[in-house]
Design a protein around this motif. Structure first.
Motif, PDB file in Angstrom:
ATOM      1  N   MET A  30       0.840  -1.197   0.000  1.00 19.66           N
ATOM      2  CA  MET A  30       0.000   0.000   0.000  1.00 19.66           C
ATOM      3  C   MET A  30       0.876   1.249   0.000  1.00 19.66           C
ATOM      4  O   MET A  30       1.900   1.296   0.680  1.00 19.66           O
ATOM      5  CB  MET A  30      -0.923   0.016   1.234  1.00 19.66           C
ATOM      6  N   ARG A  31       0.430   2.253  -0.743  1.00 17.48           N
ATOM      7  CA  ARG A  31       1.065   3.565  -0.699  1.00 17.48           C
ATOM      8  C   ARG A  31       0.088   4.549  -0.060  1.00 17.48           C
ATOM      9  O   ARG A  31      -1.098   4.564  -0.395  1.00 17.48           O
ATOM     10  CB  ARG A  31       1.439   4.027  -2.101  1.00 17.48           C
ATOM     11  N   ILE A  32       0.611   5.357   0.860  1.00 14.64           N
ATOM     12  CA  ILE A  32      -0.196   6.384   1.508  1.00 14.64           C
ATOM     13  C   ILE A  32       0.498   7.721   1.318  1.00 14.64           C
ATOM     14  O   ILE A  32       1.677   7.873   1.650  1.00 14.64           O
ATOM     15  CB  ILE A  32      -0.392   6.103   3.008  1.00 14.64           C
ATOM     16  N   ASP A  33      -0.223   8.680   0.762  1.00 17.97           N
ATOM     17  CA  ASP A  33       0.263  10.051   0.642  1.00 17.97           C
ATOM     18  C   ASP A  33      -0.650  10.962   1.444  1.00 17.97           C
ATOM     19  O   ASP A  33      -1.870  10.770   1.456  1.00 17.97           O
ATOM     20  CB  ASP A  33       0.272  10.498  -0.826  1.00 17.97           C
ATOM     21  N   VAL A  34      -0.052  11.942   2.099  1.00 21.86           N
ATOM     22  CA  VAL A  34      -0.810  12.919   2.873  1.00 21.86           C
ATOM     23  C   VAL A  34      -0.474  14.303   2.353  1.00 21.86           C
ATOM     24  O   VAL A  34       0.699  14.656   2.209  1.00 21.86           O
ATOM     25  CB  VAL A  34      -0.483  12.832   4.378  1.00 21.86           C
ATOM     26  N   LEU A  35      -1.505  15.092   2.069  1.00 22.52           N
ATOM     27  CA  LEU A  35      -1.329  16.485   1.690  1.00 22.52           C
ATOM     28  C   LEU A  35      -1.593  17.336   2.925  1.00 22.52           C
ATOM     29  O   LEU A  35      -2.710  17.343   3.441  1.00 22.52           O
ATOM     30  CB  LEU A  35      -2.286  16.872   0.556  1.00 22.52           C
ATOM     31  N   SER A  36      -0.565  18.017   3.396  1.00 24.65           N
ATOM     32  CA  SER A  36      -0.656  18.741   4.661  1.00 24.65           C
ATOM     33  C   SER A  36       0.199  19.994   4.619  1.00 24.65           C
ATOM     34  O   SER A  36       1.222  20.046   3.923  1.00 24.65           O
ATOM     35  CB  SER A  36      -0.187  17.841   5.813  1.00 24.65           C
ATOM     36  N   LEU A  37      -0.196  21.004   5.384  1.00 21.83           N
ATOM     37  CA  LEU A  37       0.621  22.200   5.562  1.00 21.83           C
ATOM     38  C   LEU A  37       1.654  22.029   6.672  1.00 21.83           C
ATOM     39  O   LEU A  37       2.539  22.869   6.830  1.00 21.83           O
ATOM     40  CB  LEU A  37      -0.278  23.398   5.895  1.00 21.83           C
ATOM     41  N   PHE A  38       1.545  20.947   7.430  1.00 17.64           N
ATOM     42  CA  PHE A  38       2.416  20.732   8.585  1.00 17.64           C
ATOM     43  C   PHE A  38       2.988  19.319   8.563  1.00 17.64           C
ATOM     44  O   PHE A  38       2.626  18.469   9.384  1.00 17.64           O
ATOM     45  CB  PHE A  38       1.650  20.998   9.879  1.00 17.64           C
ATOM     46  N   PRO A  39       3.869  19.028   7.621  1.00 16.35           N
ATOM     47  CA  PRO A  39       4.384  17.655   7.475  1.00 16.35           C
ATOM     48  C   PRO A  39       5.117  17.134   8.692  1.00 16.35           C
ATOM     49  O   PRO A  39       5.134  15.916   8.929  1.00 16.35           O
ATOM     50  CB  PRO A  39       5.308  17.760   6.250  1.00 16.35           C
ATOM     51  N   ASP A  40       5.720  18.014   9.496  1.00 15.26           N
ATOM     52  CA  ASP A  40       6.457  17.546  10.671  1.00 15.26           C
ATOM     53  C   ASP A  40       5.546  16.894  11.705  1.00 15.26           C
ATOM     54  O   ASP A  40       6.024  16.139  12.565  1.00 15.26           O
ATOM     55  CB  ASP A  40       7.215  18.704  11.327  1.00 15.26           C
ATOM     56  N   MET A  41       4.244  17.172  11.640  1.00 14.67           N
ATOM     57  CA  MET A  41       3.325  16.570  12.596  1.00 14.67           C
ATOM     58  C   MET A  41       3.245  15.053  12.447  1.00 14.67           C
ATOM     59  O   MET A  41       2.808  14.352  13.363  1.00 14.67           O
ATOM     60  CB  MET A  41       1.923  17.175  12.463  1.00 14.67           C
ATOM     61  N   PHE A  42       3.671  14.535  11.295  1.00 14.39           N
ATOM     62  CA  PHE A  42       3.514  13.102  11.028  1.00 14.39           C
ATOM     63  C   PHE A  42       4.727  12.277  11.459  1.00 14.39           C
ATOM     64  O   PHE A  42       4.793  11.075  11.186  1.00 14.39           O
ATOM     65  CB  PHE A  42       3.212  12.883   9.546  1.00 14.39           C
ATOM     66  N   ALA A  43       5.674  12.910  12.153  1.00 14.93           N
ATOM     67  CA  ALA A  43       6.850  12.180  12.632  1.00 14.93           C
ATOM     68  C   ALA A  43       6.492  10.958  13.486  1.00 14.93           C
ATOM     69  O   ALA A  43       7.166   9.917  13.385  1.00 14.93           O
ATOM     70  CB  ALA A  43       7.774  13.124  13.402  1.00 14.93           C
ATOM     71  N   PRO A  44       5.447  11.011  14.338  1.00 15.03           N
ATOM     72  CA  PRO A  44       5.130   9.814  15.143  1.00 15.03           C
ATOM     73  C   PRO A  44       4.830   8.569  14.327  1.00 15.03           C
ATOM     74  O   PRO A  44       4.999   7.445  14.825  1.00 15.03           O
ATOM     75  CB  PRO A  44       3.905  10.256  15.952  1.00 15.03           C
ATOM     76  N   LEU A  45       4.399   8.726  13.077  1.00 11.79           N
ATOM     77  CA  LEU A  45       4.088   7.553  12.268  1.00 11.79           C
ATOM     78  C   LEU A  45       5.339   6.816  11.807  1.00 11.79           C
ATOM     79  O   LEU A  45       5.238   5.742  11.203  1.00 11.79           O
ATOM     80  CB  LEU A  45       3.244   7.959  11.051  1.00 11.79           C
ATOM     81  N   GLN A  46       6.500   7.384  12.086  1.00  8.60           N
ATOM     82  CA  GLN A  46       7.748   6.688  11.774  1.00  8.60           C
ATOM     83  C   GLN A  46       8.149   5.750  12.917  1.00  8.60           C
ATOM     84  O   GLN A  46       9.184   5.088  12.838  1.00  8.60           O
ATOM     85  CB  GLN A  46       8.877   7.706  11.542  1.00  8.60           C
ATOM     86  N   GLN A  47       7.353   5.703  13.969  1.00  7.78           N
ATOM     87  CA  GLN A  47       7.688   4.937  15.166  1.00  7.78           C
ATOM     88  C   GLN A  47       6.826   3.680  15.273  1.00  7.78           C
ATOM     89  O   GLN A  47       5.901   3.467  14.503  1.00  7.78           O
ATOM     90  CB  GLN A  47       7.476   5.804  16.424  1.00  7.78           C
ATOM     91  N   SER A  48       7.179   2.844  16.238  1.00  9.60           N
ATOM     92  CA  SER A  48       6.357   1.719  16.662  1.00  9.60           C
ATOM     93  C   SER A  48       6.017   0.785  15.497  1.00  9.60           C
ATOM     94  O   SER A  48       6.832   0.534  14.618  1.00  9.60           O
ATOM     95  CB  SER A  48       5.085   2.234  17.343  1.00  9.60           C
ATOM     96  N   ILE A  49       4.781   0.285  15.465  1.00  6.50           N
ATOM     97  CA  ILE A  49       4.383  -0.743  14.501  1.00  6.50           C
ATOM     98  C   ILE A  49       4.436  -0.214  13.080  1.00  6.50           C
ATOM     99  O   ILE A  49       4.901  -0.901  12.156  1.00  6.50           O
ATOM    100  CB  ILE A  49       2.987  -1.278  14.853  1.00  6.50           C
ATOM    101  N   ILE A  50       3.964   1.020  12.856  1.00 10.54           N
ATOM    102  CA  ILE A  50       3.989   1.571  11.501  1.00 10.54           C
ATOM    103  C   ILE A  50       5.425   1.801  11.056  1.00 10.54           C
ATOM    104  O   ILE A  50       5.783   1.567   9.892  1.00 10.54           O
ATOM    105  CB  ILE A  50       3.166   2.865  11.423  1.00 10.54           C
ATOM    106  N   GLY A  51       6.278   2.269  11.958  1.00 14.22           N
ATOM    107  CA  GLY A  51       7.683   2.444  11.622  1.00 14.22           C
ATOM    108  C   GLY A  51       8.319   1.138  11.179  1.00 14.22           C
ATOM    109  O   GLY A  51       9.090   1.103  10.205  1.00 14.22           O
ATOM    110  N   LYS A  52       7.999   0.041  11.865  1.00 15.11           N
ATOM    111  CA  LYS A  52       8.529  -1.270  11.483  1.00 15.11           C
ATOM    112  C   LYS A  52       7.976  -1.710  10.126  1.00 15.11           C
ATOM    113  O   LYS A  52       8.694  -2.334   9.332  1.00 15.11           O
ATOM    114  CB  LYS A  52       8.193  -2.296  12.559  1.00 15.11           C
ATOM    115  N   ALA A  53       6.706  -1.396   9.862  1.00 14.02           N
ATOM    116  CA  ALA A  53       6.127  -1.743   8.565  1.00 14.02           C
ATOM    117  C   ALA A  53       6.831  -0.992   7.437  1.00 14.02           C
ATOM    118  O   ALA A  53       7.048  -1.544   6.352  1.00 14.02           O
ATOM    119  CB  ALA A  53       4.631  -1.418   8.564  1.00 14.02           C
ATOM    120  N   LEU A  54       7.200   0.249   7.689  1.00 12.68           N
ATOM    121  CA  LEU A  54       7.950   1.020   6.689  1.00 12.68           C
ATOM    122  C   LEU A  54       9.337   0.422   6.470  1.00 12.68           C
ATOM    123  O   LEU A  54       9.807   0.312   5.330  1.00 12.68           O
ATOM    124  CB  LEU A  54       8.064   2.477   7.140  1.00 12.68           C
ATOM    125  N   GLU A  55       9.997   0.051   7.546  1.00 14.61           N
ATOM    126  CA  GLU A  55      11.333  -0.540   7.433  1.00 14.61           C
ATOM    127  C   GLU A  55      11.301  -1.841   6.638  1.00 14.61           C
ATOM    128  O   GLU A  55      12.253  -2.159   5.915  1.00 14.61           O
ATOM    129  CB  GLU A  55      11.903  -0.812   8.827  1.00 14.61           C
TER     130      GLU A  55
END
Length: 251
Positions: A1-26
């Protein structure tokens, strides 16, 4: 799956690089990108909003930045997409919606800010969702919640594939109480039925406790469920027990 987010504040999404989702990205189980649509503005101040025609409070997001951001995304990743607008007027997001979105190959989330959107932006979207009857300052937090809930259903993301299958709401009921070691802690004991190894009795206890928790906390969920005879019997027991407990207070 590919997920793109259109946002004015991209830094807010840093938590999604952690935990279970972070491992899924890795592990390359998914792709995740955040696009700052402010880069698609054309004035020197990079304005993404303007006053509404006809007057009114607040500012509206202009159509140009979002349309051009979507044009660039379509060029980089052609093909069908579910484009999701986070908006209080949208359908309320729930467990069923998360499972549905998890079947898609490409999701795009549009996160708004300010008073609202220029109405023409809605022509870009396939779905509009809300996470509840309240208003936030932007769509970033709802998008993160929806992404987290959806990604859990992707194959291989959870360490135990049965975890998602036993979640609350999976069968329409809230989850039953769960315990781990030690068997007694500060005078609170694990129910004996969970320690006796009789899996049939454990299954019955868990179903009854799911029904009890749903009856006590979310009785509205029971209104839409079709229960088998065993579950109906257990629910009647739960109702009788609840009346027995409340009877002294009513007297």
């Amino acid at each position: 799956m590919r997920i793109d987010v259109l946002s004015l504040f991209p830094d807010m999404f840093a938590p999604l690089q952690q935990s279970i989702i972070g491992k899924a990205l890795e592990r390359d189980l998914m792709q995740f990108n955040v696009i700052d649509y402010r880069q698609y503005t054309h004035d020197k101040h990079n304005h993404v909003d303007d006053t509404p025609y006809g007057g009114g409070a607040g500012m509206l997001l202009k159509p140009e930045p979002l349309f051009e951001a979507m044009d660039a995304l379509d060029a980089a990743a052609p093909g069908p997409k579910r484009v999701i607008l986070l908006d209080p007027a949208g359908r309320k997001f729930d467990h069923v919606a998360a499972k549905s979105l998890a079947q898609e190959a490409h999701l795009v989330f549009i996160c708004g800010h300010y008073e609202g959107y220029d109405e023409r932006i809605r022509t870009l979207v396939t779905d509009e969702y809300s996470i509840g009857d309240f208003v936030l300052t932007g769509g970033e937090l709802p998008a993160m919640m929806m992404i987290d809930a959806t990604v859990r259903f992707l194959p291989g993301v959870l360490g135990n594939e049965q975890s998602a299958a036993t979640d609350s709401f999976e069968d329409g009921l809230l989850n039953y109480p769960e315990y781990t070691r030690p068997p007694v802690y500060r005078g609170m004991a694990v129910p004996e039925v969970l320690q006796n190894g009789n899996h049939q009795l454990i299954a019955q206890w868990r179903l009854k406790e799911s029904l009890r928790r749903t009856y006590e906390r979310r009785p509205d969920l029971l209104e839409t469920l079709t229960l088998d005879k065993n579950a109906q019997k257990l629910l009647r027991e739960v109702e009788r027990e609840a009346r027995t407990v409340s009877a002294p207070d009513e007297a």
